[in-house]
Design a protein around this motif. Sequence first.
Motif, short mmCIF file in Angstrom:
data_model
loop_
_atom_site.label_atom_id
_atom_site.label_comp_id
_atom_site.label_asym_id
_atom_site.label_seq_id
_atom_site.Cartn_x
_atom_site.Cartn_y
_atom_site.Cartn_z
N THR A 1 0.86 -1.18 0.00
CA THR A 1 0.00 0.00 0.00
C THR A 1 0.89 1.23 0.00
OG1 THR A 1 -0.11 -0.04 2.42
CG2 THR A 1 -1.90 -1.11 1.22
N ASP A 2 0.34 2.35 -0.40
CA ASP A 2 1.07 3.61 -0.41
C ASP A 2 0.81 4.36 0.89
OD1 ASP A 2 2.10 3.41 -3.05
OD2 ASP A 2 0.10 3.87 -3.80
N PRO A 3 1.86 4.79 1.59
CA PRO A 3 1.63 5.62 2.78
C PRO A 3 0.86 6.89 2.38
CG PRO A 3 3.92 4.89 2.66
CD PRO A 3 3.29 4.54 1.34
N ARG A 4 -0.21 7.19 3.11
CA ARG A 4 -1.03 8.36 2.80
C ARG A 4 -1.34 9.12 4.07
NH1 ARG A 4 -2.92 7.72 -2.38
NH2 ARG A 4 -2.96 5.58 -3.20
N PRO A 5 -1.54 10.42 3.96
CA PRO A 5 -1.97 11.17 5.15
C PRO A 5 -3.30 10.64 5.66
CG PRO A 5 -1.32 12.65 3.34
CD PRO A 5 -1.39 11.26 2.77
N VAL A 6 -3.40 10.42 6.97
CA VAL A 6 -4.64 9.96 7.57
C VAL A 6 -5.32 11.14 8.25
CG1 VAL A 6 -5.65 8.43 9.29
CG2 VAL A 6 -3.74 7.64 7.88
N VAL A 7 -6.50 11.48 7.79
CA VAL A 7 -7.26 12.60 8.35
C VAL A 7 -8.52 12.03 9.00
CG1 VAL A 7 -8.34 14.82 7.88
CG2 VAL A 7 -6.40 14.06 6.49
N ALA B 1 -8.00 1.55 0.91
CA ALA B 1 -8.92 2.23 1.82
C ALA B 1 -8.47 2.08 3.27
CB ALA B 1 -10.33 1.69 1.63
N LEU B 2 -8.14 0.88 3.67
CA LEU B 2 -7.73 0.66 5.06
C LEU B 2 -6.43 1.38 5.37
CD1 LEU B 2 -8.63 -3.11 5.50
CD2 LEU B 2 -9.91 -1.11 6.29
N ALA B 3 -5.53 1.47 4.38
CA ALA B 3 -4.27 2.19 4.59
C ALA B 3 -4.50 3.68 4.79
CB ALA B 3 -3.34 1.96 3.42
N ALA B 4 -5.63 4.18 4.29
CA ALA B 4 -5.97 5.60 4.48
C ALA B 4 -6.91 5.82 5.66
CB ALA B 4 -6.60 6.14 3.20
N ALA C 1 -19.32 5.74 11.10
CA ALA C 1 -18.19 5.44 11.97
C ALA C 1 -17.11 6.51 11.91
CB ALA C 1 -17.60 4.08 11.60
N GLY C 2 -16.97 7.16 10.77
CA GLY C 2 -15.92 8.16 10.64
C GLY C 2 -14.56 7.51 10.39
N ARG C 3 -13.66 8.28 9.79
CA ARG C 3 -12.35 7.75 9.44
C ARG C 3 -11.47 7.60 10.66
NH1 ARG C 3 -10.86 9.79 3.47
NH2 ARG C 3 -8.76 9.42 4.26
N SER C 4 -10.59 6.60 10.61
CA SER C 4 -9.71 6.29 11.73
C SER C 4 -8.60 7.33 11.85
CB SER C 4 -9.10 4.90 11.53
OG SER C 4 -8.10 4.65 12.49
N ALA C 5 -8.08 7.46 13.05
CA ALA C 5 -6.95 8.37 13.28
C ALA C 5 -5.62 7.73 12.91
CB ALA C 5 -6.92 8.80 14.75
N THR C 6 -5.61 6.43 12.68
CA THR C 6 -4.37 5.73 12.34
C THR C 6 -4.60 4.82 11.14
OG1 THR C 6 -4.88 3.94 13.89
CG2 THR C 6 -3.51 5.74 14.71
N ALA C 7 -3.58 4.70 10.31
CA ALA C 7 -3.66 3.82 9.15
C ALA C 7 -3.52 2.37 9.59
CB ALA C 7 -2.56 4.17 8.15
N ALA C 8 -4.15 1.47 8.86
CA ALA C 8 -3.98 0.05 9.14
C ALA C 8 -2.53 -0.34 8.86
CB ALA C 8 -4.92 -0.77 8.27
N PRO C 9 -1.94 -1.20 9.69
CA PRO C 9 -0.52 -1.56 9.54
C PRO C 9 -0.31 -2.60 8.44
CG PRO C 9 -1.47 -2.73 11.41
CD PRO C 9 -2.56 -1.82 10.88
#
Length: 369
Positions: A173-179, A279-282, A328-336
């Motif tokens: 996966t590509d590292p992406r900013p998590v908002v 999606a999970l990575a973001a 649920a809203g987006r997570s504060a951390t990306a999935a590892p």
Amino acid sequence: MRIGVVSNAYHPDVGGVETHVRRLVAGLLAAGDDVEVLTQHAVRPTETVDGVLVRRFPLTVPARNYRVSLPLWRWVRDHAVEYDVLHTHSYHALVSLGAALVRHPTPLVFTPHYHGTGHTRLRAALHPAYRPFGRRIMSRAGRIVCVTGAERDLVLRDFPEAHGRVVVIPNGTDPRPVVPGHRPGVRGILCAGRLEHYKRVDRVIRAMGPLGPAYRLDVVGDGPAAGSLKQLAGRLGVAGRVVFHGRLDDAAFAGCLARASAAVSASAHEAFGMTVADALAAGIPTVAAPIPAHQELAALAGPAAWVRMTDPEDVAALAGALRDAVAAGRSATAAPLPTWADVVTATRQVYSELTGMPVPSTGAGAGGR
């Protein structure tokens, strides 16, 4: 190390295999390897793409699902010895058969992206007839790289003689900013991938009815089912809330990810599931069909990731799961999840084991999307 990567198609053609190959090639180049892509195309010429020489050979048989380039097969026969290793991709494309059947001593790595069946009635019927040829590819390969344990199990079910030569290297996966939090405005749902009937995007479009006017579906990708999917959205009266973006470049796709409140994959067959992984990575809540590859990805993402397995044949259940995902809203951390740099490191180790050539450690990444 000099590596020849054989692929049915390559950028700017888009798809899960094409994304995998492009990321791998970019990472190998960044790690200092000499890489060439050997592919086929009806009109596009040989060219340099992102610093990589892409040799495109003209098609002898231009059929969409059974493309063959005899000039590519002849190139592999005559020039394979110029590479330290050949890495061919996709059991479901005849280009891999050419790389395996022609006589050459170069070690062969095979990434089958194997689904275990065809995706139309005709292709499913032809699948058993093709298996003896598929067995030739599996037998010729010194290493077979599967992208999930689920794919490995399918390969060993149908080709038990491959036991001992199969390794699992998950896609990256590509590292992406998590908002974190909720997206302002329209509640956007992202559905990305090649538009084939087995992806079951039609079920997602049907779920837009019970979701109501506050929800929008962004469909990213193109393919043979695009026309019928647009007609379906019109018949269901949701065309104004279903946006077909077609193929997007990296920046535009990143924009869709940034705007999404939820993501969905209703696909019936996947070797991995790039939509779910991206999606999970973001940090995006994700609804996925309960196929083995998706279930494995969910386990890999860990308990903190919001992902729900839902049968897309139950439209009401699918709509409810999408509603819950948005809420649920987006997570504060990306999935590892693994990165493409991880994929490159593991793949180069496979090359080293097969050829006996040492590869130095590198921190190089795997390039852009």
